[in-house]
Scaffold this motif. Structure first.
Motif, PDB file in Angstrom:
ATOM      1  N   VAL A  18      -7.031  39.617   8.753  1.00 31.56           N
ATOM      2  CA  VAL A  18      -5.625  39.311   8.489  1.00 31.56           C
ATOM      3  C   VAL A  18      -5.508  38.818   7.045  1.00 31.56           C
ATOM      4  O   VAL A  18      -6.165  37.850   6.660  1.00 31.56           O
ATOM      5  CB  VAL A  18      -5.101  38.230   9.461  1.00 31.56           C
ATOM      6  CG1 VAL A  18      -3.665  37.845   9.112  1.00 31.56           C
ATOM      7  CG2 VAL A  18      -5.205  38.708  10.913  1.00 31.56           C
ATOM      8  N   ILE A  19      -4.684  39.513   6.273  1.00 35.95           N
ATOM      9  CA  ILE A  19      -4.535  39.172   4.855  1.00 35.95           C
ATOM     10  C   ILE A  19      -3.102  38.710   4.600  1.00 35.95           C
ATOM     11  O   ILE A  19      -2.150  39.427   4.896  1.00 35.95           O
ATOM     12  CB  ILE A  19      -4.820  40.401   3.958  1.00 35.95           C
ATOM     13  CG1 ILE A  19      -6.171  41.021   4.342  1.00 35.95           C
ATOM     14  CG2 ILE A  19      -4.775  40.026   2.485  1.00 35.95           C
ATOM     15  CD1 ILE A  19      -6.334  42.437   3.826  1.00 35.95           C
ATOM     16  N   ALA A  20      -2.965  37.498   4.067  1.00 30.61           N
ATOM     17  CA  ALA A  20      -1.639  36.976   3.732  1.00 30.61           C
ATOM     18  C   ALA A  20      -1.337  37.273   2.270  1.00 30.61           C
ATOM     19  O   ALA A  20      -2.169  37.046   1.402  1.00 30.61           O
ATOM     20  CB  ALA A  20      -1.583  35.476   3.986  1.00 30.61           C
ATOM     21  N   VAL A  21      -0.145  37.793   2.001  1.00 32.96           N
ATOM     22  CA  VAL A  21       0.247  38.153   0.632  1.00 32.96           C
ATOM     23  C   VAL A  21       1.522  37.425   0.269  1.00 32.96           C
ATOM     24  O   VAL A  21       2.460  37.388   1.072  1.00 32.96           O
ATOM     25  CB  VAL A  21       0.553  39.663   0.511  1.00 32.96           C
ATOM     26  CG1 VAL A  21       0.738  40.051  -0.947  1.00 32.96           C
ATOM     27  CG2 VAL A  21      -0.529  40.495   1.154  1.00 32.96           C
ATOM     28  N   SER A  22       1.576  36.863  -0.927  1.00 28.65           N
ATOM     29  CA  SER A  22       2.836  36.289  -1.363  1.00 28.65           C
ATOM     30  C   SER A  22       3.115  36.651  -2.809  1.00 28.65           C
ATOM     31  O   SER A  22       2.203  36.755  -3.620  1.00 28.65           O
ATOM     32  CB  SER A  22       2.827  34.764  -1.193  1.00 28.65           C
ATOM     33  OG  SER A  22       4.145  34.278  -1.321  1.00 28.65           O
ATOM     34  N   LEU A  23       4.378  36.848  -3.115  1.00 27.87           N
ATOM     35  CA  LEU A  23       4.800  37.029  -4.498  1.00 27.87           C
ATOM     36  C   LEU A  23       5.643  35.820  -4.859  1.00 27.87           C
ATOM     37  O   LEU A  23       6.544  35.446  -4.094  1.00 27.87           O
ATOM     38  CB  LEU A  23       5.695  38.255  -4.643  1.00 27.87           C
ATOM     39  CG  LEU A  23       5.062  39.634  -4.665  1.00 27.87           C
ATOM     40  CD1 LEU A  23       4.759  40.088  -3.254  1.00 27.87           C
ATOM     41  CD2 LEU A  23       5.992  40.615  -5.347  1.00 27.87           C
ATOM     42  N   GLY A  24       5.373  35.264  -6.033  1.00 30.72           N
ATOM     43  CA  GLY A  24       6.183  34.131  -6.434  1.00 30.72           C
ATOM     44  C   GLY A  24       5.479  33.308  -7.487  1.00 30.72           C
ATOM     45  O   GLY A  24       4.490  33.744  -8.086  1.00 30.72           O
TER      46      GLY A  24
END
Ligand code: FAD
Ligand code: AMP
Lengths: 313, 249
Positions: free
Chosen positions: B58-64
């Motif tokens: 499970v890979i969590a991705v965030s942009l910000g």
């Protein structure tokens, strides 16, 4: 300027959300065409052609559109969109699933749930659960918009005479198939267009107790709504949820019973004309938006109100 | 099966929003930030699929902004394996986010991307659908139930008229609604463990994606306030007001 409006319907009747979306199109101005895509029955095309303000009715009557599968509808709308300056869809579960998919395929942005038209390229929309209103301007060559139904006047269902044109189907893209549905059947008015809404929250306590509200609703000819907590607890079906992430309603009268008034709930009903709150906690935030607040035990107050309505006036 | 979960850092849902007097936006200084509540549900679902032996990673991705790393840490503490952070100070809109996520999906080859149905700050409800379009994948929007079997995802969707079940070919994009699950709280030991899990930082240049907003926010204002109402003493008084003052029944 020409606007394409995507109709919300159930294959036999045009939903009221279509009429309010057409109301928004009228605010933008220009020629308005309406697309009805589905596996259509009865007289729906003829009825749709009579809606006021629509000059051309595009009918896409094909089995791949039978169940509003966004993956199948998107290529159709992408193809049609290229002849328009604006494409509008109601902010319903169908419109919200479809329009962003169309936007990305066209490489344009999409503006969600507009509540006002400032100029043909400038709109207002609520953000942060309606705690702020943003005025936004689009620079895209095709402007894609979903419309909040409560913010616009519906156009009249009859009186117009649109030219009818059939549109070829784009086929089944084979990504997604419809398995089944569990629709909430009710003789009551539809929640988002009802004149009166009676809504229950966690305070109602059980699905059985919702009968108290149903009796009141039937007396008033009202629709039934609910808070998230009531839906989560299984008192009532998901489609009754009012709020930031549920349905947006603005009836003439909203009666909130056993609902505390969380901002996420207020987001869905605070534009109602008259709000009544019945809650036993006098400090419940719902009283801050209620025109008439009654601090009382709902199990006493609701039956009393229903009974009082039975008396001749 | 590999699962990608995009998680957004937003103003906490309990915070009372304040609009800046100059109309430039809402006040974000010294305001509690959290993971978008829908994204917590998406992370929870991904972690449950892993615990059930159906997902391998499970890979969590965030942009910000850089601080979005904290949001990824929360996902890692809930059970995600690693994170990807696309650092940018740019105002982000759904199309740009979807483009960046599509590039990441191209690199990572997930079988499933689980997003929230809606970010509670912009209330757009667009990113998942746009991402599915860019990838040419199926989309299961507003999902309250998800079953993965035999190369398909069976999704129960919350629609305006009730519930609908669809079957999607994998890989697919699924956006989750409130009733899919109840997300867990990260325990202290898991928060400690999450500190050691890897997070890769990228810039939009490295991704080769144009994040410039397409829509210009001209101003942000307060919504109209409702006039304060009154309390009535009895059902009788209420009925009288509704009939004779408000004249709604
Ligand atoms: C991302 C997100 C999205 C959300 N979206 C929504 C949404 O769309 N819609 C929504 O509604 N919520 C939404 N919520 C949930 C919201 O924050 C609240 O938790 C929810 O609205 C509370 O529901 P309630 O008022 O029924 O329950 P409670 O807050 O528990 O209130 C129950 C009320 O009933 C009263 N009561 C109890 N017994 C009686 C009695 N016998 N007589 C009279 N009064 C009684 C109590 O005094 C209390 O005020 C969302 C939350 C999140 C995080
Ligand atoms: N900046 C972001 N970083 C990671 N995920 C995001 C971001 N913005 C949106 N998302 C994802 O897209 C979903 C829907 O967002 P929106 O379309 O903005 O309502 C969110 O619930 C997230 O899963």
């Amino acid at each position: 300027m020409a606007i394409l409006v995507i109709a919300e319907h159930d294959n036999t009747t045009i939903m009221s959300a279509t009429l309010t979306t057409l109301g928004a199109a009228a605010c933008i101005g220009g020629e308005v065409h309406l697309l009805v895509a589905g596996k259509l029955g009865g007289e729906i095309a003829a009825a749709a052609a009579g809606i006021v303000g629509v000059t051309k009715l595009l009918v896409a009557d094909h089995k791949e559109y039978a169940h509003d599968i966004a993956e199948n509808l998107a290529p159709l709308v992408v193809h049609l969109a290229k002849s328009y300056t604006h494409v509008l869809a109601p902010a319903t579960s169908t419109g919200k699933a479809l329009l962003p998919r169309v936007a990305a395929q066209l490489d344009v942005a999409q503006i969600s749930e507009i509540i006002g038209v400032v100029a043909p390229d400038t709109f207002t929309r609520p953000i942060y659960a309606g705690n702020a209103i943003a005025t936004v301007q689009s620079f895209d060559k095709i402007i894609l918009i979903t419309v909040r139904g409560t913010a616009f006047e519906p156009v009249a269902r009859t009186g117009g005479s649109a030219l009818i044109e059939s549109v070829v189907g784009t086929g089944d893209c084979g990504l997604s198939s419809f398995i089944g549905q569990e629709l909430s059947k009710s003789e009551r008015p539809e929640l988002t267009s009802a004149r009166i809404v009676v809504a229950g929250g966690r305070g109602i306590g059980s699905s059985d107790n919702f009968k108290l509200l149903e009796a009141l609703a039937d007396k008033l000819g009202a629709a039934i709504g609910a808070s998230r907590a009531a839906v989560d607890a299984g008192f009532i079906a998901n489609d009754a949820q009012v709020g930031q992430t549920g349905k947006i309603v603005a009836p003439e009268l909203y009666i909130a019973v056993g609902i505390s008034g969380a901002i996420q709930h207020l987001a869905g009903m605070k534009d109602s004309k008259v709000i009544v709150a019945i809650n036993k906690d006098e400090d419940a935030p719902i009283f801050q938006v209620a025109d008439y607040g009654l601090v009382a035990d709902l199990f006493k107050a609701v039956p009393e109100l229903t009974l009082a309505l039975n008396k001749p006036r | 099966m590999k699962i990608l979960v995009p998680v957004k850092r937003v103003i906490d849902y309990n915070v009372k929003i304040r609009v800046r007097p100059d109309g430039s936006g809402v006040e974000t200084a010294n305001v509690k930030m959290s993971m978008n509540p829908f994204d917590e549900i998406a992370v929870e679902q991904a972690v449950r699929l892993k615990e059930a032996g159906q997902a391998s990673e499970v890979i969590a991705v965030s942009l910000g902004v850089q601080a979005a790393q904290e949001t990824i840490r929360t996902a890692l503490a809930m059970g995600a394996d690693r994170g990807i952070l696309v650092v940018t100070d740019q105002e982000l809109q759904p199309l740009a986010v979807a483009k960046a996520l599509a590039i990441i999906a191209g690199r990572e080859n997930p079988d499933l991307i689980l997003l929230g149905k809606q970010a509670i700050d912009d209330d757009c409800n667009q990113t998942g659908q746009m991402l599915a379009a860019l990838l040419g994948w199926a989309q299961g929007t507003f999902a309250s139930k998800l079953v993965i079997a035999d190369g398909f995802a069976t999704v129960v969707r919350e629609i305006d008229s009730g519930l609908e079940t669809v079957r999607l070919k994998l890989p697919a994009v699924v956006t989750v609604d409130l009733r899919m699950n109840e997300p867990r709280y990260a325990t202290l030991p898991n928060i400690m463990k999450a500190k050691k899990k890897p997070i890769t930082s990228l810039t939009s240049d490295e991704l080769g994606v144009d994040l410039v907003p397409r829509i210009k926010t001209l101003k942000v204002t307060e919504p109209p306030k409702r006039k304060a109402g009154i309390k009535v003493a009895s059902v009788e008084a209420l009925l009288d007001k509704l009939q004779n003052e408000a004249r709604v029944i």
